[in-house]
Write an enzyme that holds these catalytic residues in place. Structure first.
Site, short mmCIF file in Angstrom:
data_model
loop_
_atom_site.label_atom_id
_atom_site.label_comp_id
_atom_site.label_asym_id
_atom_site.label_seq_id
_atom_site.Cartn_x
_atom_site.Cartn_y
_atom_site.Cartn_z
CG ASP A 274 -1.96 1.08 1.36
OD1 ASP A 274 -1.81 1.99 0.28
OD2 ASP A 274 -2.76 1.00 2.01
CG HIS A 359 -4.31 0.84 7.19
ND1 HIS A 359 -4.04 -0.40 6.41
CD2 HIS A 359 -4.36 1.73 6.55
CE1 HIS A 359 -3.80 0.08 5.28
NE2 HIS A 359 -4.08 1.24 5.34
CD GLU A 384 -2.79 5.17 4.75
OE1 GLU A 384 -3.45 5.81 3.72
OE2 GLU A 384 -3.09 4.17 5.12
CE1 TYR A 388 -5.27 13.88 0.49
CE2 TYR A 388 -5.54 14.18 2.94
CZ TYR A 388 -5.17 13.43 2.02
OH TYR A 388 -4.76 12.17 2.21
CD GLU A 399 -0.46 4.18 2.43
OE1 GLU A 399 -1.26 3.16 3.07
OE2 GLU A 399 -0.93 4.64 1.19
#
Length: 430
Positions: A274, A359, A384, A388, A399
């Site tokens: 990820d 996570h 991560e 924004y 990330e």
């Protein structure tokens, strides 16, 4: 399968960890996923239920794993049921597991055809007092489809109403969250494929390219390296699209001056990676983009240092929030009054960083793993943070995937993937 065979010793260890936590005279059952229909005779590509894969390595439909450590007959303490194969099936659908190859995959000596399940299972349930049902209890789960597992549980409760039942998930949350070395190696392979894909698109991206073209470049690189493709639906978000956290349309043109947020990860042997990187479509960051980018990078680096044994997930996120608050103050996005008057349930920094920082990751992108107890060695977490700013047409997230280590220094599985501004610009302008 495209991936290289996994040594069955991994699955033998995983089963031993699970059965060690089962209550006396109890039986546990794990089902494969269904093949899901689209319409007419079309189906979605098969994706194995991660729990039966974790415990057996079996990666095909219509398979059942039964664990019964106290079975009277020793050969029934581990049983694998697989769909019976024949020449006709081999011609129309391809090779399926034979009893011999099922043993080589899983290390389970007792393998029956699926057609024998009802008879064998009835005999075992006469011996057992409890049955472990494998319900989905992940904190993000939102099942609407009735799964093969759910149908089995419903039927079992009807057929054996006098038995008591237990939950497999609490055990799986504990053991799946802490990886074996073989699993870490597979995750490293997934991250290495992601690295290959990212380096490929750094040379490909330029003004005028479409987001879906970039998605295709990633997919080509992943599949040509033995991956099934993406570990999750990729986010290829240029310009304002990067401010939409789960933007997946990937259908817009990348324009000069915009940033491009790439939340992409390869899978390998069902294990996920990820990654998120944010790059300038033109190949050069503006001064403002660079300032925000480096702020996010500093938050990520400081957050990573906190991922050590003993850290509590909830407290960790509070500390990351404090670091992000400092960076947003420095960028002029919030001021001291915003912080002084903030709602404790939704701090000021949440205006520009509204999601969590980490996570678990493993067989699932949002993997099983304990979240209310201290972190331990060989858990793997994403890191991560993001900022924004819709009014500036800018979203930046970075990330990596890191392993908790006993020595207190997290190991970054994505250490070789470019992340510094200078390296990204250099690779995009070769």
């Amino acid at each position: 399968m495209k991936y290289h065979p996994i040594d069955k010793s991994l699955f033998i260890k995983n089963r031993a960890k699970f059965t060690a936590q089962m209550k006396p005279n109890s039986i546990a059952v794990f089902n494969s996923n269904d093949i899901y229909p689209v319409s007419a005779d079309s189906t979605l590509p098969f994706a194995q239920h991660r729990d039966i894969f974790y415990l057996s390595g079996v990666d095909q439909e219509e398979s059942i794993l039964v664990l019964f450590p106290d079975a009277m007959d020793p050969k029934h303490r581990e049983i694998l049921f697989v769909r019976e194969t024949n020449e006709h099936i081999a011609i129309w659908e391809g090779e399926k597991l034979s009893k011999e190859s099922a043993f080589e995959t899983s290390g389970i000596k007792t393998v029956y055809w699926l057609s024998d399940f009802d008879k064998v299972f009835y005999g075992l349930m006469i011996e057992a007092e409890k049955i472990y049902f494998n319900t989905n209890e992940h904190y993000r789960q939102a099942e609407e489809t009735e799964t093969r597992e759910a149908r089995f549980i419903k039927k079992c409760k009807q057929d054996f109403p006098a038995h008591s039942w237990e939950r497999s998930n609490p055990i799986l949350q504990r053991i799946r969250g802490v990886k074996e070395q073989e699993e870490l190696d597979l995750m490293q392979q997934a991250c290495d494929l992601t690295n290959k894909g990212f380096r490929r698109i750094l040379e490909f991206v330029k003004p005028g390219v479409m987001e879906y073209e970039i998605e295709a470049e990633f997919l080509h690189e992943f599949v040509r390296n033995r991956s099934k493709g993406f570990a999750y639906t990729p986010i290829i978000a240029s310009g304002y699209n990067a401010c939409v956290l789960h933007y997946i349309e990937n259908n817009q043109e990348c324009k000069d001056g915009d940033l491009l947020l790439l939340d992409v990860g390869a899978e390998y042997a069902n294990y996920a990676s990820d990654m998120t990187r944010t790059i300038p479509v033109s190949g050069r960051f503006t001064d403002r983009q660079k300032a925000v980018y480096n702020a996010v990078l500093r938050v990520k680096n400081e957050a990573t240092k906190m991922l050590v044994p003993g850290t509590l997930w909830a407290e960790y996120h509070k500390e990351v929030g404090k670091i992000m608050t400092s960076e947003l103050l420095g960028l002029g996005l919030i001021d001291k009054a915003d912080v002084q008057n903030e709602n404790p349930d939704w701090p000021a920094y949440k205006k520009y960083f509204m999601h969590g920082t980490s996570h678990h990751i493993g067989l699932d992108t949002h993997d099983y793993g304990a979240l209310k107890t201290p972190m331990v060695e060989n858990m793997v977490f994403t890191v991560e943070p993001g900022i924004y700013i819709p009014e500036e047409n800018m979203g930046i997230r970075l990330e990596d995937d890191v392993i908790i280590q006993a020595n207190g220094e997290p190991f970054n599985l994505m250490r070789d993937i470019p992340i510094e501004v200078e390296e990204i610009e250099e690779l995009m302008n070769k």
